[in-house]
Design an enzyme around this catalytic site. Structure first.
Site, short mmCIF file in Angstrom:
data_model
loop_
_atom_site.label_atom_id
_atom_site.label_comp_id
_atom_site.label_asym_id
_atom_site.label_seq_id
_atom_site.Cartn_x
_atom_site.Cartn_y
_atom_site.Cartn_z
N GLY A 1 0.92 -1.40 0.12
CA GLY A 1 -0.08 -0.27 -0.13
C GLY A 1 0.80 1.36 0.03
O GLY A 1 1.82 1.20 -0.55
N SER A 2 0.32 2.38 0.56
CA SER A 2 0.97 3.88 0.63
C SER A 2 2.30 3.90 1.13
O SER A 2 3.10 4.61 0.89
CB SER A 2 -0.08 4.74 0.86
OG SER A 2 -1.29 4.85 0.06
N THR A 3 2.74 2.87 1.87
CA THR A 3 4.01 3.10 2.72
C THR A 3 5.10 2.64 1.53
O THR A 3 6.35 3.45 2.02
CB THR A 3 4.47 1.98 3.73
OG1 THR A 3 4.03 0.82 3.23
CG2 THR A 3 3.35 2.29 4.87
#
Length: 638
Positions: A294-296
């Site tokens: 995801g966004s990490t």
């Protein structure tokens, strides 16, 4: 004739005498050889036929944390041995022993009547308590001997269980650190040597002996026990609050690769591993678990874009309508209405998917893929932790425009938590990719170092200038963007949220997410890097900024003093948004009297403690952030 016969007789006698003397000489020589020259060798051979060994359990090496605090030690646990030939009443002995050991006397009797010179009464008489051993000693059972044995002792109960692992019936390591370093931890053990005849009757003319063994080596981990306690407490609370299936946590020193905490929940107690599903003790989640980040993952796309100078954080803008079309595929932003016109710094703050797709397209597929692999994805980190997975990246042949776009915002690939921590550490520490490691030192039982482990630099992936820009952007994410729930006054926290839909049997499962947050402090010179992931949370909005970010914020606040990180005043202030609690800086009231404070017309609630006139100290401390409804406690000199 007579003279001739006498002469012959004398010759025969002389020959017989010479033969006799020669034989006597041979006998004396043989006796000298056997009793003097070969005495010790023959005695040793005889003792080998006479001796009966009662083993003392090997003292297995301890496992300590980086500060020498005991994580796993040893506890005295005697084991019973029985010589059947030395006891004429085995039935009586079995009944007496069974009462103390709380076991079946028939099973004991079966062992105690075997036609063997010595029987180990296991498992009934193995690793008994000291109290049981004392009771048994009072019985004075003939032929019964107590061997010294040890079991593992856990002063912190189940702390670190999924990393440490456990030992089996005979003390061998079966999982975790205990298994990976079993040969180093094992000792050889002492032995008592008793000398008996064939009927096991002690020989009066031979003294019993004692053979000294070697203790196992001690392993000192990079783990900080106090940080581990904080991490595990937060993960347990998160699982209970959000009814999640599992949770993962890592704390690392980004400048060295030292792992300060490594946690997986749910956990188990090493002495009761049989009571849990094997998937729990066989899977060390921070290195085994793979999932879409995801966004990490956007941190790495950002770092690559800044290094290649394809974007400018402040002076370049991007318009987000809520989606982007890539090769006839409509890729949406998490905010369906879009973020509109924004700078690339705001793209990072808002975790805008189309903005990161744009960065990936400007980089091009080949460069983006090269940076991802250079940051350590697609291969194990080499941490030395058993069971580490490699993750899954797209092949070069399968890395088309859509795959390139989804990878840029962390979807469609599979990575492990420790890979993410290793990569983000490089992005914020000046661009150096260090190998994560868990063992700091190995020492013998005299405290002498056998092997020491140092930070190992793999390669440089970005420049210091780029790394500084990444840190700046991620501090802004916490102060003004999606990571605001991790903000901690004075510690300058930077970080990034992550919300990844779970893939089951090749398809995304609706409403099932892994939420995460990776944070570090201080943002200008990181000393601590903290990663949290919560699997399938419920009872809340499923966003990393809502669930995981506050957990990381609390952890950083508690572990900062342990790492020597002090609060600062030069920070990026948190931007107020509608719905936030109104906060103020605490005024300095020390040295003032009640009248002086009253004349300043403060609107804060103040509670006085003590009967003196002058304020000696106050809580919260001056200049700390406080909510308008909070109370300032002041303490006078008396």
């Amino acid at each position: 004739m007579r003279k001739y016969a006498d002469l012959q007789s004398k010759k025969r006698l002389r020959a017989v005498f010479i033969i006799f003397l020669f034989s006597i000489t041979l006998v004396i020589g043989k006796l000298f050889h056997v009793q003097i020259i070969k005495h010790e060798w023959l005695k040793a051979k005889a003792e080998e036929n006479w001796d009966r060994e009662i083993p003392f359990g090997a003292i297995r090496g301890e496992i300590n944390d980086r500060n020498g605090e005991l994580i796993v030690g040893n506890r005295l646990a005697p084991t019973l041995y029985f010589m059947p030939s030395q006891n004429r009443q085995p039935e009586k002995a079995a009944i007496e022993l069974a009462a103390i050991l709380k076991t079946d006397s028939k099973k004991l009797l079966e062992k105690m009547t075997k036609k063997e010179y010595m029987v180990k009464l296991a498992p009934e008489g193995k690793n008994i308590t000291k109290e049981q051993a004392d009771e048994i000693a009072k019985l004075q059972i003939e032929g019964l001997y107590t061997g010294i044995d040890f079991t593992r002792n856990y002063p912190n109960d189940d702390l670190l269980a999924r990393l440490i692992g456990f030992t089996g019936y005979d003390g061998q390591g079966l999982a975790g650190i205990e298994y990976a370093y079993d040969e180093i931890l094992q000792g050889t053990g002492d032995k008592i040597r008793m000398y008996t005849d064939a009927r096991a009757v002690p020989l009066p003319h031979v003294d019993d002996g004692f053979q000294t063994g070697d203790n196992g080596a001690t392993i000192e981990l990079t783990i900080d026990v106090e940080m581990q306690k904080i991490m595990e407490r937060e993960l347990i609370q998160a699982m209970e609050k959000y009814d999640s299936t599992q949770a993962v946590g890592i704390i690392m020193n980004p400048k060295t690769g030292e792992i300060l905490s490594l946690a997986s929940m749910p956990s188990f107690h090493p002495t009761a591993y049989q009571e849990v599903d094997p998937s729990i003790y066989n899977r060390n989640l921070p290195v085994w678990m793979t999932f879409e980040p995801g966004s990490t993952f956007k941190i790495l796309t950002l770092a690559a874009g800044l290094e290649e100078k394809v974007i400018d954080l402040h002076d370049e803008h991007f318009h987000d309508p809520g989606y982007t079309m890539v090769a006839n595929a409509k890729l949406r932003c998490w905010k369906r209405s879009g973020h509109g016109h924004q700078s690339f710094l705001e793209v990072v703050e808002n975790s805008c998917n189309p903005g990161f797709i744009e960065i990936g397209q400007r980089l091009g597929g080949e460069k983006l893929d090269a940076y991802i692999r250079n940051f350590g994805f697609g291969e194990t980190t080499g941490s030395g932790i058993a069971g580490e997975a490699k993750g899954i990246l797209f092949s070069k042949e399968g890395f088309g425009p859509v795959e390139q776009a989804t990878t840029a915002f962390g979807q469609g690939i599979s990575v492990t938590p420790i890979q993410q921590v290793q990569a983000v550490a490089a992005a914020i520490n000046g661009g150096n990719l260090y190998k994560p490691y868990i063992v700091k030192e190995i020492k013998n039982d005299k405290g002498e170092t056998l092997q020491a482990f140092e930070p190992e630099l793999k390669r440089r992936v970005i420049s210091e200038e780029t790394s500084a820009q990444v840190r700046e952007a991620l501090e802004s994410v916490v102060a003004n963007g999606s990571g605001r729930n991790a903000f901690n006054d004075g510690l300058r926290v930077g970080g990034k949220t992550g919300t990844a839909q779970k893939v089951v049997d090749g398809a995304y499962r609706d409403g099932d997410y892994i939420v995460s947050f990776i944070g570090f402090a201080p943002a200008d010179d990181p000393e601590l890097l903290v990663y949290i992931a919560v699997d399938s949370p419920k009872n809340s909005v499923q966003f990393g900024g809502v669930i995981a970010a506050p957990i990381v914020g609390r952890i950083i606040e508690e572990i900062a003093p342990l790492a020597g990180v002090e609060k600062r005043t030069d920070q990026l202030e948190k931007e107020y948004r509608w719905g936030d609690q109104i906060t103020h800086r605490v005024p300095d009231l020390t040295g003032m009297t009640k009248d002086m404070i009253g004349r300043q017309l403060h609107t804060y609630r103040i509670e006085w403690h003590g009967k003196g006139e002058v304020v000696k100290y106050q809580m919260p401390e001056p200049d700390a952030l406080m909510n308008v409804d909070d109370v300032i406690h002041v303490y006078t000199e008396e």
